[in-house]
Design an enzyme around this catalytic site. Sequence first.
Site, short mmCIF file in Angstrom:
data_model
loop_
_atom_site.label_atom_id
_atom_site.label_comp_id
_atom_site.label_asym_id
_atom_site.label_seq_id
_atom_site.Cartn_x
_atom_site.Cartn_y
_atom_site.Cartn_z
N GLY A 309 -4.90 4.98 -4.40
CA GLY A 309 -5.29 5.24 -5.61
C GLY A 309 -4.58 5.20 -6.83
O GLY A 309 -3.65 6.02 -6.31
N GLU A 310 -5.59 6.25 -7.62
CA GLU A 310 -4.94 6.32 -9.04
C GLU A 310 -4.18 5.21 -9.91
O GLU A 310 -3.51 5.22 -10.80
CB GLU A 310 -4.01 8.05 -9.09
CG GLU A 310 -5.17 8.93 -8.61
CD GLU A 310 -3.65 10.01 -7.67
OE1 GLU A 310 -3.38 10.12 -8.26
OE2 GLU A 310 -4.69 11.43 -6.90
N GLY A 311 -4.09 4.01 -9.01
CA GLY A 311 -2.92 3.42 -9.71
C GLY A 311 -1.13 3.42 -9.64
O GLY A 311 -0.57 3.06 -9.97
#
Length: 347
Positions: A309-311
């Site tokens: 996640g997190e980009g």
Amino acid sequence: MEYKLPELDSGLYEEATRRLDNKTKPRGSLGYLEEIARRFVTITGNLEPELPLKKRVYVFAGDHGVVEEGVSTYPQEVTRQMIYNFLSGGAGINVIARAAGAEVFVVDVGVAGEVEAPGLVRRKVVSGTRNLAREPAMTREEAEAALKVGMELAEEAAREGAQLLIPGDMGIGNTTPSACLICHFLGEPPERIVGRGTGVDEEGLKRKIEVVRRALELHQPTDPLSALAAFGGAEIGAIAGLFLGGARNRIPVVMDGFISLAGFLVARALAPGLENYIFCGHVSAENGARPAFQKLGLRPILDLDMRLGEGTGAALASQIIETALRIYREMATFESAGVSKGREFAS
């Protein structure tokens, strides 16, 4: 709020194709890279995009009442701790964003309690959501406010010249509301979509599937906003808003992983055809991502078994997007290089 998408000009796609076909290579030999360049030009309405691309990552942070059900291996305070890690530049997204030349913004849209940290973008709409397994996670007004956060940040990014937007997420427990939303919008059973998230064991996975099943039975949303409110995730709502705001301002948004997919589905339900305005950065290793992509007919740029996640996956994919545009802008034509065309170009 207005969710109407701008009209795309097919003539731009055709002109970009013509330019790519005149590069010193056999027609179509760079495969999906050429399609990425064509789509970028069409989405932005700009036949000559400036390079390097100005990229922005927005890591939306929020907490989730459903952690009470034991759906995560990590405690809720990790959300807050990771915000400090993002702001100090030590997280996975910071490392990948630096390599990709992307600026990272960390946005508190739904963290439980107050977070005091220099550099944090404060757009809180709820101090953690309620437990979706027992009641709606948010009110409709909170869901709409979360959407508005993402849309407003996209507007701001457009004014400041951003060319590519990347939604990231941080929120312990957020794969559970994401699984609920994906199941709801795609009509899939929890067994097919729910994954291990932060790494729950077999017993934890069974518990998580049951939580999602209960939530789907408890809530019967009749429209996209009521679905977002029921299953929650202020950060998911903000991601949906970033998709909508990016499309409205003709800035491509790069979908990240499982949480980003849930936000995309909310936004797509509000604005059908949204898939034509985005890029799929990667397909998450989380259980339900691949079947969802297959059902939606989406093609990821990368497939690296990532699920942080997190980009992170989208930021990594942004380098491929920029490379595709460099080919489009910088590669020599047959005429400029003095190279003879093959028979396929003779006409």
